[in-house]
Design a protein around this motif. Structure first.
Motif, PDB file in Angstrom:
ATOM      1  N   SER A 178      36.844  28.228   6.408  1.00 40.86           N
ATOM      2  CA  SER A 178      35.493  27.909   5.950  1.00 40.86           C
ATOM      3  C   SER A 178      34.922  26.707   6.711  1.00 40.86           C
ATOM      4  N   LEU A 179      33.773  26.907   7.349  1.00 44.38           N
ATOM      5  CA  LEU A 179      33.094  25.820   8.067  1.00 44.38           C
ATOM      6  C   LEU A 179      32.602  24.763   7.081  1.00 44.38           C
ATOM      7  N   SER A 180      31.973  25.198   5.990  1.00 41.77           N
ATOM      8  CA  SER A 180      31.420  24.243   5.025  1.00 41.77           C
ATOM      9  C   SER A 180      32.511  23.359   4.441  1.00 41.77           C
ATOM     10  N   PHE A 190      34.333  21.625  -4.130  1.00 41.90           N
ATOM     11  CA  PHE A 190      33.406  22.729  -3.882  1.00 41.90           C
ATOM     12  C   PHE A 190      33.799  23.464  -2.601  1.00 41.90           C
ATOM     13  N   GLY A 191      34.145  22.678  -1.547  1.00 42.84           N
ATOM     14  CA  GLY A 191      34.561  23.282  -0.287  1.00 42.84           C
ATOM     15  C   GLY A 191      35.828  24.104  -0.430  1.00 42.84           C
ATOM     16  N   LEU A 192      36.788  23.591  -1.205  1.00 44.34           N
ATOM     17  CA  LEU A 192      38.040  24.322  -1.423  1.00 44.34           C
ATOM     18  C   LEU A 192      37.802  25.586  -2.253  1.00 44.34           C
ATOM     19  N   VAL A 193      36.870  25.499  -3.210  1.00 42.40           N
ATOM     20  CA  VAL A 193      36.514  26.692  -3.986  1.00 42.40           C
ATOM     21  C   VAL A 193      35.871  27.733  -3.077  1.00 42.40           C
ATOM     22  N   LYS A 194      35.012  27.274  -2.142  1.00 44.54           N
ATOM     23  CA  LYS A 194      34.395  28.193  -1.176  1.00 44.54           C
ATOM     24  C   LYS A 194      35.469  28.856  -0.327  1.00 44.54           C
ATOM     25  N   GLN A 195      36.468  28.062   0.075  1.00 45.35           N
ATOM     26  CA  GLN A 195      37.559  28.620   0.871  1.00 45.35           C
ATOM     27  C   GLN A 195      38.330  29.656   0.060  1.00 45.35           C
ATOM     28  N   TYR A 196      38.579  29.351  -1.190  1.00 49.80           N
ATOM     29  CA  TYR A 196      39.283  30.278  -2.083  1.00 49.80           C
ATOM     30  C   TYR A 196      38.491  31.581  -2.243  1.00 49.80           C
ATOM     31  N   LYS A 241      39.142  16.674  11.768  1.00 49.94           N
ATOM     32  CA  LYS A 241      38.192  17.625  11.189  1.00 49.94           C
ATOM     33  C   LYS A 241      37.025  17.880  12.143  1.00 49.94           C
ATOM     34  N   ALA A 242      36.568  16.830  12.830  1.00 48.81           N
ATOM     35  CA  ALA A 242      35.490  17.004  13.809  1.00 48.81           C
ATOM     36  C   ALA A 242      35.931  17.954  14.920  1.00 48.81           C
ATOM     37  N   ALA A 243      37.186  17.825  15.349  1.00 47.13           N
ATOM     38  CA  ALA A 243      37.714  18.706  16.397  1.00 47.13           C
ATOM     39  C   ALA A 243      37.810  20.150  15.909  1.00 47.13           C
ATOM     40  N   VAL A 244      38.196  20.332  14.635  1.00 53.94           N
ATOM     41  CA  VAL A 244      38.263  21.690  14.069  1.00 53.94           C
ATOM     42  C   VAL A 244      36.864  22.292  13.973  1.00 53.94           C
ATOM     43  N   ILE A 245      35.894  21.491  13.517  1.00 51.73           N
ATOM     44  CA  ILE A 245      34.514  21.973  13.385  1.00 51.73           C
ATOM     45  C   ILE A 245      33.976  22.466  14.725  1.00 51.73           C
ATOM     46  N   MET A 246      34.339  21.781  15.801  1.00 53.36           N
ATOM     47  CA  MET A 246      33.887  22.190  17.130  1.00 53.36           C
ATOM     48  C   MET A 246      34.363  23.596  17.481  1.00 53.36           C
ATOM     49  N   GLN A 247      35.500  24.009  16.927  1.00 48.94           N
ATOM     50  CA  GLN A 247      36.042  25.333  17.245  1.00 48.94           C
ATOM     51  C   GLN A 247      35.128  26.456  16.756  1.00 48.94           C
ATOM     52  N   PHE A 248      34.305  26.177  15.736  1.00 46.88           N
ATOM     53  CA  PHE A 248      33.404  27.197  15.219  1.00 46.88           C
ATOM     54  C   PHE A 248      32.315  27.562  16.225  1.00 46.88           C
ATOM     55  N   TYR A 249      32.080  26.671  17.197  1.00 52.28           N
ATOM     56  CA  TYR A 249      31.080  26.958  18.217  1.00 52.28           C
ATOM     57  C   TYR A 249      31.661  27.750  19.384  1.00 52.28           C
ATOM     58  N   ARG A 286      43.757  34.996   7.340  1.00 50.61           N
ATOM     59  CA  ARG A 286      43.849  34.944   8.800  1.00 50.61           C
ATOM     60  C   ARG A 286      43.274  33.647   9.362  1.00 50.61           C
ATOM     61  N   SER A 287      43.961  33.074  10.325  1.00 51.37           N
ATOM     62  CA  SER A 287      43.596  31.844  11.040  1.00 51.37           C
ATOM     63  C   SER A 287      43.707  30.577  10.201  1.00 51.37           C
ATOM     64  N   LEU A 288      44.108  30.696   8.932  1.00 54.30           N
ATOM     65  CA  LEU A 288      44.365  29.501   8.136  1.00 54.30           C
ATOM     66  C   LEU A 288      45.766  28.980   8.469  1.00 54.30           C
TER      67      LEU A 288
END
Length: 229
Positions: A172-174, A24-30, A212-220, A50-52
């Motif tokens: 995608s954050l989700s 589901f997350g990969l579909v959201k990214q797509y 992944k936790a470190a990447v998620i922090m970048q969204f803040y 961009r940024s991927l």
């Protein structure tokens, strides 16, 4: 009293549900990539993705692929691993294809082509599984260890990409949150399988969850910049 078989099936189903979440997350990214194609700057090469970090997505593909092979080379095929990793690897390959279409440099296109070749090799391995069970399993364990190292550097490269762009862009954050939850379920499943067979899952899950936790922090810290009208 909870039996080992019950625990195995319960955690296996939970892990499978988490992988359905990954899909589901990969579909959201797509879908996020495709929506960016329709924006004002859609004609700009590389804007849709961009940024991927192609490195990060390819390392995720390698991790899924490694455990897909690992499941094949167990004495008895583990279908929880087999089906979920096959689906996740295939969907990650779709995202790599979008990067392939959106970017011109060979370094950005080669991961998709390599992924297609690796999937073809996996199909051949299934066909000769009985004849190369021992060698194949040894190779798949080596690949799992290698995938962990690749995943670690892939996560670091994704963080560097975000900081370089000063934006999370199309990421995608989700998708990243779901992947982190999937990694926790992988650790639990590895513990239930037993350390002898499950240590690759425990090792890869731990490393992936931390990155992944470190990447998620970048969204803040970095938000997508608004598109110019």
């Amino acid at each position: 009293m909870i039996t080992h078989d019950f625990l195995y099936n319960a955690v296996g189903m939970l892990s499978s549900l988490m992988f359905l979440g990954c899909l589901f997350g990969l579909v959201k990214q797509y879908r996020r990539i495709n929506s960016r194609k329709k924006e004002v700057q859609a004609g700009e090469a590389g804007y849709a993705t961009r940024s991927l970090s192609v490195n990060s997505f390819f390392s995720s593909f390698i991790a899924f692929y490694a455990f897909f092979l690992y499941s094949i080379m167990l004495q008895e095929i583990d279908y929880y691993l087999f089906v979920t990793r096959l689906l996740a690897a295939s969907m990650t390959l779709v995202v790599l294809f979008e990067i392939f279409r959106d970017r011109k440099p060979l370094s950005q296109r080669l991961p998709f082509l390599s992924g297609v070749l690796l999937m073809a090799v996996a199909v051949l391995c299934i066909g000769v599984r009985e004849d190369m069970l021992f060698i194949g399993r040894s190779a798949s364990i080596f690949l799992a260890v290698g995938a962990t190292l690749i995943m670690l550097q892939g996560g670091i490269q994704q963080i560097r990409k975000i900081r370089q762009e000063q934006s999370v862009g199309a990421l995608s954050l989700s998708m990243n949150v779901i992947f982190a939850l999937k990694d926790v379920s992988n650790i639990a499943f590895g513990l239930v399988i037993g350390f002898a067979d499950g240590w690759p899952l425990i090792m890869t899950g731990t490393v992936s969850a931390l990155t992944k936790a470190a990447v998620i922090m970048q969204f803040y810290f970095f938000r997508e910049k608004p598109v110019a009208a």
